[in-house]
Motif scaffolding. Structure first.
Motif, PDB file in Angstrom:
ATOM      1  N   GLY A 195      10.597 -12.751 -10.126  1.00 22.49           N
ATOM      2  CA  GLY A 195      10.398 -12.043 -11.381  1.00 22.49           C
ATOM      3  C   GLY A 195       9.244 -11.076 -11.394  1.00 22.49           C
ATOM      4  N   VAL A 196       8.613 -10.845 -10.233  1.00 24.29           N
ATOM      5  CA  VAL A 196       7.439  -9.971 -10.197  1.00 24.29           C
ATOM      6  C   VAL A 196       7.444  -9.158  -8.912  1.00 24.29           C
ATOM      7  N   LEU A 197       6.956  -7.932  -8.999  1.00 21.53           N
ATOM      8  CA  LEU A 197       6.842  -7.036  -7.851  1.00 21.53           C
ATOM      9  C   LEU A 197       5.455  -6.417  -7.896  1.00 21.53           C
ATOM     10  N   ARG A 198       4.749  -6.454  -6.768  1.00 21.47           N
ATOM     11  CA  ARG A 198       3.406  -5.901  -6.699  1.00 21.47           C
ATOM     12  C   ARG A 198       3.353  -4.846  -5.605  1.00 21.47           C
ATOM     13  N   TYR A 199       2.651  -3.764  -5.885  1.00 25.66           N
ATOM     14  CA  TYR A 199       2.580  -2.672  -4.924  1.00 25.66           C
ATOM     15  C   TYR A 199       1.351  -1.828  -5.213  1.00 25.66           C
ATOM     16  N   THR A 200       0.979  -1.019  -4.236  1.00 24.28           N
ATOM     17  CA  THR A 200      -0.134  -0.098  -4.416  1.00 24.28           C
ATOM     18  C   THR A 200       0.408   1.302  -4.632  1.00 24.28           C
ATOM     19  N   LEU A 201      -0.355   2.106  -5.358  1.00 29.49           N
ATOM     20  CA  LEU A 201      -0.022   3.504  -5.588  1.00 29.49           C
ATOM     21  C   LEU A 201      -1.181   4.362  -5.131  1.00 29.49           C
ATOM     22  N   THR A 202      -0.872   5.424  -4.404  1.00 26.17           N
ATOM     23  CA  THR A 202      -1.929   6.310  -3.954  1.00 26.17           C
ATOM     24  C   THR A 202      -2.539   7.054  -5.130  1.00 26.17           C
ATOM     25  N   ASP A 203      -3.859   6.994  -5.197  1.00 31.38           N
ATOM     26  CA  ASP A 203      -4.599   7.790  -6.176  1.00 31.38           C
ATOM     27  C   ASP A 203      -4.911   9.141  -5.538  1.00 31.38           C
ATOM     28  N   GLU A 204      -5.841   9.136  -4.602  1.00 30.34           N
ATOM     29  CA  GLU A 204      -6.114  10.319  -3.799  1.00 30.34           C
ATOM     30  C   GLU A 204      -6.709   9.850  -2.485  1.00 30.34           C
ATOM     31  N   GLY A 205      -6.357  10.500  -1.403  1.00 36.78           N
ATOM     32  CA  GLY A 205      -6.875  10.107  -0.100  1.00 36.78           C
ATOM     33  C   GLY A 205      -6.555   8.654   0.198  1.00 36.78           C
ATOM     34  N   GLU A 206      -7.605   7.864   0.469  1.00 36.00           N
ATOM     35  CA  GLU A 206      -7.419   6.451   0.783  1.00 36.00           C
ATOM     36  C   GLU A 206      -7.526   5.556  -0.440  1.00 36.00           C
ATOM     37  N   LEU A 207      -7.771   6.137  -1.609  1.00 34.78           N
ATOM     38  CA  LEU A 207      -7.930   5.351  -2.822  1.00 34.78           C
ATOM     39  C   LEU A 207      -6.559   4.988  -3.385  1.00 34.78           C
ATOM     40  N   VAL A 208      -6.444   3.756  -3.887  1.00 28.51           N
ATOM     41  CA  VAL A 208      -5.159   3.294  -4.417  1.00 28.51           C
ATOM     42  C   VAL A 208      -5.365   2.584  -5.747  1.00 28.51           C
TER      43      VAL A 208
END
Length: 705
Positions: A547-560
């Motif tokens: 029931g859950v999905l976790r992920y990262t999103l790019t902000d800029e460069g190496e920041l997420v």
């Protein structure tokens, strides 16, 4: 024993009525913590002891003396509370990560370490500046997650973590580099170890997780909500003592590979381990290394081991007894806490366990502190669990320390519970959730449980692959530029077209991360999602199972950024039992995938290696009168489809031949176009400032006999 006057100050309540009183409580918490931490380093015998690594995979202790001080400065600069740095060079040098990974760049030749006096001078300057901040900064109660005061409390709690971890490093230092200290006196009590017994624990429910208005400071992983029904189980009355663990050693548990898990076996072989790390062999006798001395083995004290050793012992005990012996899960530990009738460490009286430095600077006998029917549910040593750390529902990172927990969401860091003799402040709270790599040594031991119930271990993994993360956001994330969610929009279009037609089964071909599969299940009795990529399918499977999905999103460069999406928040939790996912080739579907009332092929045909084959055979999968919805931006690329296999997008007989022309030509034998073409927009986020905005052309076809 401790008295009220010499109790080490507890983590403070962050609410109250008196602003002035709260300032003084926080000022005292700040200074007493720094005093105790600096006092710990007085157990080092010489200047040289600061610069020699206790173990190869960690910095020398001079780093940890400076690290906690520069942490204050770095976080207060980030919070905008310090406008000027104290010493940029030290604040950079001492900000280096301190995880114990072998790939860490810990070559001391890269560092021109400062002198001890230079570090102490830095600490004094930092102290004065933070003290001034405590005096002058506006204070509003309660102090919340968003309060600027949170950064100050964070720094103090961070120092208390390192009070414990640095004590472990001092314990791992060569004995010649350390010396006993009157403020760090170990327990001098020892006797025969009690024979361990199993205690029945009734089934029950645990509910854990802090809310943002909790009156105590917490780290990010403590917030959110988790609850679980725990089946009845048995738990050992005592922690495993040195005496009880000796049986495993004498049974050649370290020499044999039979009881070791794969990861633990690799560690054992690489490190050539033959006994617990703090055991010392002197002739025919066993001794125990404490923080600043060695003593004859106190057999009734808890054994201190890493997860691998604890797990191997449990496996050995299971083999020799024929019972389902294992480590407890985090949930089971909370059940033990509840049945033992425990509560938080009191503010002004000694704890009912060997915790918070209330009694000793070491472990003590496993039968000294009774808690309900058990001993040492909290205190003495931390207790390894079977549970890799994971985020509760509603998890969020704190902007001042966004990498406190998230690097450990890798299924390789297991939670330890209960606290040790030196677990202070936040560490001593019931809500504390600390996790370490399974080969890591802490003041940690274990108790065991007997249970036939499977250990359901929540996944802590955050998807970090850029493409998969982008699709997770595309399917389940925010809408951008007022463009509706694309998979949901197509599912809505399909359901509208179905109208009063039969709606038993639907097939979502090229389902990717699976949002349309779930959305179609709002109307259809059963929906199957199929995609060529197992990696995409896994996101849908994870949602259906957990029931859950976790992920990262790019902000800029190496920041997420870190994102968590749940079916419940999308209104899809109640229909997840109606979906299933398979890996498959749209041009070569399994025979069982047939008898559908609807087939959705979204952004699929221009990615197929033989789209004409797919289009010419898809009618076989549909019931008579069933619908086929095709949506595509018609982005024909030879990397996906050879030029000769394109359905359209080229000149034929000197005239433009579009993809819609090709669809009509191929599908016309078995379908009639009943709706479209329609333009359906979609947006894929790449970074905070870069997006793909595309139009997909949708057509709806009805199968004819």
């Amino acid at each position: 024993m401790s008295s009220k006057n010499d109790l080490f100050q507890r983590t403070p309540l962050l609410n109250g009525e008196s602003i002035d009183a709260k300032r003084e409580v926080l000022r005292a918490y700040f200074h007493t913590t720094l005093d105790r931490y600096e006092q710990l380093f007085e157990t080092l015998r010489s200047q040289e002891a600061y610069y020699v690594k206790p173990i190869t995979l960690r910095h020398p202790l001079i780093f940890y003396l400076g690290h906690t001080a520069t942490f204050f400065t770095n976080k207060l600069v980030l919070a905008g509370l310090f406008t000027e740095r104290i010493n940029p060079k030290l604040e950079s040098m001492f900000a280096v990560g301190v995880d114990e990974m072998s790939w860490d760049d810990l070559d001391t030749t890269h560092y021109d370490w400062p002198t001890v006096e230079e570090v102490m001078a830095y600490r004094r300057t930092m102290r004065a500046r933070v003290d001034q901040l405590i005096t002058t900064m506006p204070l509003k109660l309660p102090i919340s997650w968003d309060s600027p005061w949170w950064a100050i409390v964070m720094g103090v709690e961070h120092e208390r973590i390192h009070l414990e971890t640095s004590s472990v490093l001092i314990r791992q230092h060569k004995l010649g580099y350390v010396q006993p200290h009157p403020a760090w006196q170990p327990c001098r009590i020892s006797g025969n170890a009690p024979e361990n017994q199993m205690v029945e624990v009734a089934a029950g429910k645990v509910v854990i997780g802090k809310s943002k208005n909790d009156p105590y400071y917490g780290w990010d992983n403590e917030y959110g909500h988790h609850e679980a029904e725990i089946p009845a189980f048995q738990a050992s009355r005592y922690l495993v003592s040195n005496q009880e663990f000796l049986a495993f050693v004498e049974a050649k548990g370290y020499e044999s590979d039979a009881c070791w898990e794969e990861e633990g076996l690799a560690w054992k072989r690489h490190m050539q381990v033959t006994c617990p790390t703090f055991w010392v062999r002197k002739g025919e006798q066993w001794w125990l290394r404490l923080m600043a001395e060695e003593v004859p083995m106190p057999w009734d004290w808890p054994v201190e081991v890493n997860y691998h050793e604890a797990k191997a012992f449990c496996n050995w005990k299971a083999r020799t007894t024929g019972q389902s012996v294992r480590l407890p899960t985090e949930d089971e530990w909370y059940r033990l806490y509840d049945v033992a009738g425990l509560s938080e460490v009191p503010a002004d009286t000694p704890a009912k366990g060997n915790i918070h430095l209330d009694y000793y600077a070491s472990s003590c006998p496993v039968n000294e502190f009774q808690q309900g029917d058990f001993f040492d549910i909290v205190g003495n040593v931390w207790q390894w669990t079977e549970t890799p750390t994971y985020p509760f529902a509603g998890f969020d990172v704190h902007p001042l320390y966004d990498d406190f927990t998230t690097p450990t969401f890798d299924d390789r860091h297991n939670l330890i519970k209960g606290g040790s003799w030196i677990a202070c402040g936040n560490e001593s709270l019931k809500s504390a959730r600390y996790a370490f790599r399974r080969h890591f040594f802490q003041h940690a031991g274990f108790r065991y449980v007997i249970s036939d119930a499977p250990t359901t271990l929540p996944s802590s993994h955050y998807e970090t692959d850029k493409l998969l993360s982008e699709y997770a956001e595309f399917h389940y994330g925010d809408n951008y530029f007022d463009v509706p969610n694309f998979p949901a929009a197509l599912a809505k279009l399909a359901i509208s077209a179905i109208g009063s037609r039969p709606a038993h089964k639907a097939l979502d071909l090229g389902c990717a991360s699976g949002r349309a599969t779930f959305e179609l299940a709002r109307h259809f009795e059963h929906v199957t999602g199929v995609d060529f990529s197992a990696r995409f399918i896994n996101q849908g499977v994870q949602l259906a199972q957990h029931g859950v999905l976790r992920y990262t999103l790019t902000d800029e460069g190496e920041l997420v950024f870190y994102r968590e999406r749940t079916l419940a928040n999308l209104g899809l939790e109640a229909i997840k039992h109606k979906v299933e996912f398979f890996q498959g080739d749209a041009c070569n579907l399994k025979p069982i995938l047939t008898g559908y009332d609807l087939i959705l092929a979204a952004n699929l045909i221009d990615r197929l290696y033989d789209p004409a084959k797919f289009l010419s055979m898809i009618h076989e999968r549909l019931n008579s009168g069933g619908l086929l919805l095709i949506a595509s931006p018609y982005t024909w690329l030879e990397e996906h489809t050879k030029r000769e296999n394109w359905v359209g997008g080229f000149k034929r007989d000197g005239e433009s031949f579009g993809t819609l022309d090709g669809l009509k030509e191929i599908l016309g034998k078995h379908f009639k176009l009943i709706q479209g073409p329609l333009e359906v927009p979609f947006v894929i986020r790449e970074t905070r400032r870069k997006f793909q905005h595309t139009l997909s052309e949708a057509t709806i076809w009805e199968k004819i006999d």
